[in-house]
Design an enzyme around this catalytic site. Structure first.
Site, PDB file in Angstrom:
ATOM      1  N   GLY A 114      -5.518  -6.086  -1.315  1.00 44.53           N
ATOM      2  CA  GLY A 114      -6.817  -6.588  -1.739  1.00 44.53           C
ATOM      3  C   GLY A 114      -7.817  -5.504  -2.084  1.00 44.53           C
ATOM      4  N   HIS A 116      -3.506 -11.863  -3.814  1.00 40.84           N
ATOM      5  CA  HIS A 116      -3.534 -11.153  -2.535  1.00 40.84           C
ATOM      6  C   HIS A 116      -2.248 -11.449  -1.787  1.00 40.84           C
ATOM      7  CE1 HIS A 116      -5.631 -10.071   1.476  1.00 40.84           C
ATOM      8  NE2 HIS A 116      -5.062  -9.014   0.922  1.00 40.84           N
ATOM      9  N   ASP A 117      -1.531 -10.402  -1.406  1.00 36.91           N
ATOM     10  CA  ASP A 117      -0.223 -10.587  -0.796  1.00 36.91           C
ATOM     11  C   ASP A 117      -0.273 -11.425   0.475  1.00 36.91           C
ATOM     12  OD1 ASP A 117      -1.480  -8.614   0.735  1.00 36.91           O
ATOM     13  OD2 ASP A 117      -0.025  -7.044   0.250  1.00 36.91           O
ATOM     14  N   ALA A 145       0.807  -1.215   0.000  1.00 40.26           N
ATOM     15  CA  ALA A 145       0.000   0.000   0.000  1.00 40.26           C
ATOM     16  C   ALA A 145       0.841   1.266   0.000  1.00 40.26           C
ATOM     17  CB  ALA A 145      -0.933  -0.010   1.213  1.00 40.26           C
ATOM     18  N   ASN A 158      -8.938  -9.338   9.966  1.00 39.80           N
ATOM     19  CA  ASN A 158      -8.205  -8.252   9.332  1.00 39.80           C
ATOM     20  C   ASN A 158      -8.164  -7.075  10.306  1.00 39.80           C
ATOM     21  OD1 ASN A 158      -7.093  -6.451   7.485  1.00 39.80           O
ATOM     22  ND2 ASN A 158      -8.321  -7.248   5.798  1.00 39.80           N
ATOM     23  N   GLY A 199       6.952  -7.573   7.352  1.00 38.79           N
ATOM     24  CA  GLY A 199       7.794  -6.518   7.908  1.00 38.79           C
ATOM     25  C   GLY A 199       7.751  -6.431   9.417  1.00 38.79           C
TER      26      GLY A 199
END
Length: 487
Positions: A77, A235-236, A13, A295, A405
């Protein structure tokens, strides 16, 4: 035998990167080719993704990578582009943080009852979801849908630019709240209830499907040889899932980046009444697996806080921010990371202080206290999600694998271990890129199964281990977190 070379194009993003994976049959090496920013653009009152600039970065990445055998694209997404009948993009895709979806959930539930919506799609309700973006478009700009011939989600759009093929990959389609969770096909029930044209939605293909070669015209323009394009997990999160180095069938994962996606892997979707009440989501993964997850707003809170302080003239590294948080008093105050006020870009520190004042908590007085509030709140929200998942699956999990990350943030990993009372295994940090490459290797037959892919990760990465510290202070803090957030 020469090493197989797989190019990963990974869009987050806030930025993108190209990573070249080299597999010699026994070991996997990843080399960074290129990084580039992904900055959204306001035009008038609409927030867009600059997709044409991003495709320029794709082209430069293809050139810089040199020889490669295949390429795969993963992105965030829910967002999409619309193609006209001539195959041209009608306008830049709109950002999921744009305000156009405000109020669309309740509008949708007047057309399709909320519980039925969930039984069909198995998705967590969020106003950013594709279904509600399309409902906003239908309400506010119906001429766009009338002019459109095909909807392509972001990774599918890049794949179309690369190959000319219009397909919907399963994992990214499962983020839309338009896919039937059981059949993995577009739900006619949902499309009809929202009055969305069926023609917009292309055929759905399984994760790790080879779409075909790069366009000949693209290769000619760039002066490069051809390669196969693989529809990896678009989707990552599902790329990262392929890289979780779990050894057991039952495990918890946290894919930790701008968003925190915490869940487990199931053999079939869970759309039980308990899952509905908990508002948990089911996403399609490789090989028919389901990621059953919550999420949660994640490192966005730290990222946007850092940007705000930059706007005010002070630049801190993430290491600086972690150090400040470590030096502050723990469990002083909490926010609900998923409160809608924290979704838009802007002054997160100001909103955090306002939240604390409104909930009669101590208000952070300095940067360290504010950052510690964010860290502690994320850890407690992870505990909340873990308890929901264990309740719905009727299982108890001993370990939490943190990938992405956030695996580099030792404070966050330690706090998650304490809050969740789970041993945390942190790593790999480059999980999305690694999973993207692994799925390309599965597509071309170099790996036989997801278990083989995860074994390769375990052989290549040694995770950091964080052992939970059982203290009554953590339990008392969690009770205060629940009280002030009304969860």
């Amino acid at each position: 035998m020469s090493a197989l070379r797989c190019l990963c194009l990974d869009f987050g993003a806030s930025g993108g990167r190209a990573i070249l994976g080299r597999f010699d049959g026994e070991s996997l090496a990843l080399d960074e080719v290129r990084r580039f920013p992904n900055d959204p653009v306001f035009v008038g009152d609409t927030l867009y993704w600059d997709v044409l600039r991003l495709f320029y970065e794709v082209q430069q990445s293809l050139l810089q990578a040199g020889r490669f055998d295949s390429v795969g694209v993963d992105t965030w997404g829910v967002d999409f582009g619309l193609l006209g009948r001539d195959g041209r993009l009608l306008e830049n895709p709109v950002h999921y943080r744009d305000a156009r979806t405000n109020g669309m959930l309740e509008k949708a539930f007047r057309r399709l009852p909320r519980d039925e919506f969930y039984r069909v799609t198995g998705n967590q309700f969020m106003e950013i979801n594709t279904a509600f973006q399309l409902l906003a478009l239908q309400t506010q700009r119906p001429e766009m849908l009338e002019a459109a011939d095909t909807l392509l989600l972001m990774p599918d759009l890049f794949n179309y630019f690369l190959t000319g093929e219009k397909r919907a990959e399963t994992s990214i389609a499962s983020t839309t709240q338009l896919l039937d969770a059981q059949t993995h096909t577009w739900s006619a029930r949902v499309l009809d209830a929202l009055a969305l044209p069926h023609r917009l939605f292309p055929a759905v293909v399984p994760t790790a499907t080879t779409l075909g070669p790069l366009r000949a015209s693209l290769c000619e323009q760039l002066g490069m040889p051809g390669a196969q394009v693989v529809a990896v997990a678009g989707h990552d999160t599902q790329c990262a899932m392929a890289c979780v180095p779990a050894q057991t069938e039952d495990f918890l994962f946290l894919s930790c980046g701008t968003w925190s996606l915490l869940g487990t892997e199931l053999s079939a979707p869970c759309v039980s009444p308990e899952a509905y009440r908990c508002n948990l989501t089911n996403e399609c993964g490789y090989g028919g697996k389901t990621s059953f997850l919550k999420n949660i707003i994640g490192l966005w809170l730290l990222q946007e806080t850092r940007r705000q302080w930059q706007r005010e003239g002070e630049t801190l590294t993430y290491a600086d921010m972690e150090t400040l948080a470590r030096g502050a008093k723990p469990y002083l105050c909490f926010i609900d990371p998923d409160d809608p006020r924290f979704v838009p870009a802007g002054d997160i520190p100001k909103r955090v202080r306002a939240y604390c004042a409104e909930t009669n908590q101590p208000v952070p007085q300095n940067k360290g206290e504010l950052l510690r509030c964010l860290y502690d709140s994320l850890a407690m929200k992870y505990r909340f999600a873990v308890r929901q998942i264990e309740h719905c699956t009727h299982k108890r999990y001993d370990a939490l694998h943190i990938v992405g990350g956030g695996a580099r943030d030792a404070l966050l990993c330690a706090l998650a271990a304490d809050a969740c009372q789970k041993t945390v295994y942190a790593g790999p940090a480059e999980a999305t890129a690694c999973g993207n490459v692994l799925l390309q290797l599965l597509a071309c037959g170099q790996l036989r199964s997801l278990a083989d892919a995860r074994a390769l990760v375990r052989a290549s990465v040694r995770p950091a281990v964080f052992t939970p510290q059982a203290t009554s202070q953590v339990d008392a803090a969690y009770e205060r977190f629940l009280e002030v957030t009304s969860l």
